[in-house]
Design a protein around this motif. Structure first.
Motif, PDB file in Angstrom:
ATOM      1  N   GLU A  40      31.834  41.225  94.187  1.00  0.00           N
ATOM      2  CA  GLU A  40      32.674  42.288  93.272  1.00  0.00           C
ATOM      3  C   GLU A  40      31.412  42.475  92.294  1.00  0.00           C
ATOM      4  OE1 GLU A  40      36.335  42.093  90.703  1.00  0.00           O
ATOM      5  OE2 GLU A  40      36.955  42.087  92.887  1.00  0.00           O
ATOM      6  N   LYS A  64      27.497  55.538  88.333  1.00  0.00           N
ATOM      7  CA  LYS A  64      28.505  55.852  89.227  1.00  0.00           C
ATOM      8  C   LYS A  64      27.638  56.551  90.756  1.00  0.00           C
ATOM      9  CE  LYS A  64      32.394  57.788  88.696  1.00  0.00           C
ATOM     10  NZ  LYS A  64      33.291  58.791  88.256  1.00  0.00           N
ATOM     11  N   TRP A  68      26.764  55.113  94.350  1.00  0.00           N
ATOM     12  CA  TRP A  68      27.036  55.998  95.316  1.00  0.00           C
ATOM     13  C   TRP A  68      25.437  56.078  96.287  1.00  0.00           C
ATOM     14  CZ3 TRP A  68      25.324  60.847  96.949  1.00  0.00           C
ATOM     15  CH2 TRP A  68      26.118  61.440  98.010  1.00  0.00           C
ATOM     16  N   VAL A  80      29.869  49.814  99.934  1.00  0.00           N
ATOM     17  CA  VAL A  80      30.881  49.847  98.987  1.00  0.00           C
ATOM     18  C   VAL A  80      32.157  49.747 100.106  1.00  0.00           C
ATOM     19  CG1 VAL A  80      32.330  50.746  97.322  1.00  0.00           C
ATOM     20  CG2 VAL A  80      29.965  51.042  97.478  1.00  0.00           C
ATOM     21  N   SER A  83      36.928  49.968  95.985  1.00  0.00           N
ATOM     22  CA  SER A  83      36.866  50.683  94.705  1.00  0.00           C
ATOM     23  C   SER A  83      38.116  50.302  94.009  1.00  0.00           C
ATOM     24  CB  SER A  83      36.311  52.021  94.574  1.00  0.00           C
ATOM     25  OG  SER A  83      34.941  52.281  95.168  1.00  0.00           O
ATOM     26  N   TRP A  86      36.701  52.975  88.556  1.00  0.00           N
ATOM     27  CA  TRP A  86      35.344  53.774  88.466  1.00  0.00           C
ATOM     28  C   TRP A  86      34.322  52.682  88.469  1.00  0.00           C
ATOM     29  CZ3 TRP A  86      31.355  53.370  85.000  1.00  0.00           C
ATOM     30  CH2 TRP A  86      31.688  52.811  83.521  1.00  0.00           C
ATOM     31  N   HIS A  89      33.942  47.335  92.003  1.00  0.00           N
ATOM     32  CA  HIS A  89      33.811  47.663  93.303  1.00  0.00           C
ATOM     33  C   HIS A  89      33.567  46.477  93.910  1.00  0.00           C
ATOM     34  CE1 HIS A  89      33.638  51.995  92.260  1.00  0.00           C
ATOM     35  NE2 HIS A  89      32.861  51.539  91.238  1.00  0.00           N
TER      36      HIS A  89
END
Length: 241
Positions: A40, A64, A68, A80, A83, A86, A89
């Motif tokens: 995490e 972010k 991605w 990932v 989530s 924001w 994750h």
């Protein structure tokens, strides 16, 4: 995991930005060496460490986007899985050798054209997206046929875990069906089996049609001598304690 020259080369091959690579280094430092792990991360903590070196942190959009892009571009090196906010994750991190081996067996060592890669034309990016959609549709048909239900997000996850390799996915399905057919207990969570199989690469080396060719011998002593030669011990029963 330790950052090596191979990571430099792979980072360049995936065309990672500086922010992407810094986040990848941060992730690897928190991952286990040479094994698949699920950890995490909190992007806010990452940003705090970056601020100490840069003098100022990244903006939220940049970090972010970095996560991605790692999920999209590294062919299963970072994936990932959940989530929470924001910033927080849960991710899967796999050793680089496993990712490279997976792509090598698929017959392609270079990352696929991706809409994030400016080196490819719009037409190439559209073609790559269309091909991915076709492959995911084939996966959906295969899983539906054997009674497994995955939603679209889960299908994309399976596709990424496989290193975008239809060969690895079909091998994983064959392994699932083989074990389900030969074990005394049925596999009760086939979705979980497929995910874990691809995560840990259980399908590597599995051959549905493998038939062992056992040697034949004319006497018990010949068998004992053969086994003893292999494992290097005295095959004379009288000499054993």
């Amino acid at each position: 995991m330790t950052w090596t020259k191979k990571y430099d080369l792979y980072s360049a091959a995936c065309r990672l930005r500086q922010s992407d690579e810094r986040l990848l280094r941060y992730i690897l430092r928190r991952s286990k060496q040479n094994t698949v792990c699920e950890i995490e991360i909190d992007l806010r903590t990452f940003n705090q460490s970056i601020a100490k070196h840069r003098g100022n942190p990244y903006d939220r959009k940049t970090i972010k986007s970095a996560l991605w892009r790692l999920d999209e571009l590294t062919n299963g090196l970072v994936l990932v899985t959940k989530s929470y906010t924001w910033a927080i994750h849960k991710i899967i991190v796999r050793p680089l050798f496993m990712v490279l081996e997976q792509k090598s067996q698929a017959g392609d060592n270079s990352p696929k054209p991706n809409r994030c890669n400016p080196m490819f034309s719009d037409a190439q990016k559209r073609a790559a997206v269309e091909q991915q959609q076709q492959n995911i549709s084939k996966l959906d048909s295969l899983f539906t046929k054997i009674g497994i239900k995955f939603d679209y997000a889960a299908l994309k996850r399976v596709w990424k875990l496989s290193g975008k390799s239809m060969v690895d996915i079909t091998s994983a399905v064959e392994l699932l069906l083989h074990r389900h057919s030969t074990q005394t207990q049925a596999i009760k969570n086939p979705q979980g089996f497929i995910i874990e199989c691809l995560k840990q690469s259980w399908q590597k080396g599995f051959n549905l049609f493998y038939q062992p060719e056992l040697p034949q011998f004319e006497s018990a002593q010949a068998i004992a001598n053969y086994v003893a030669t292999v494992i290097d011990y005295d095959s004379n029963p009288k000499m054993q304690t």
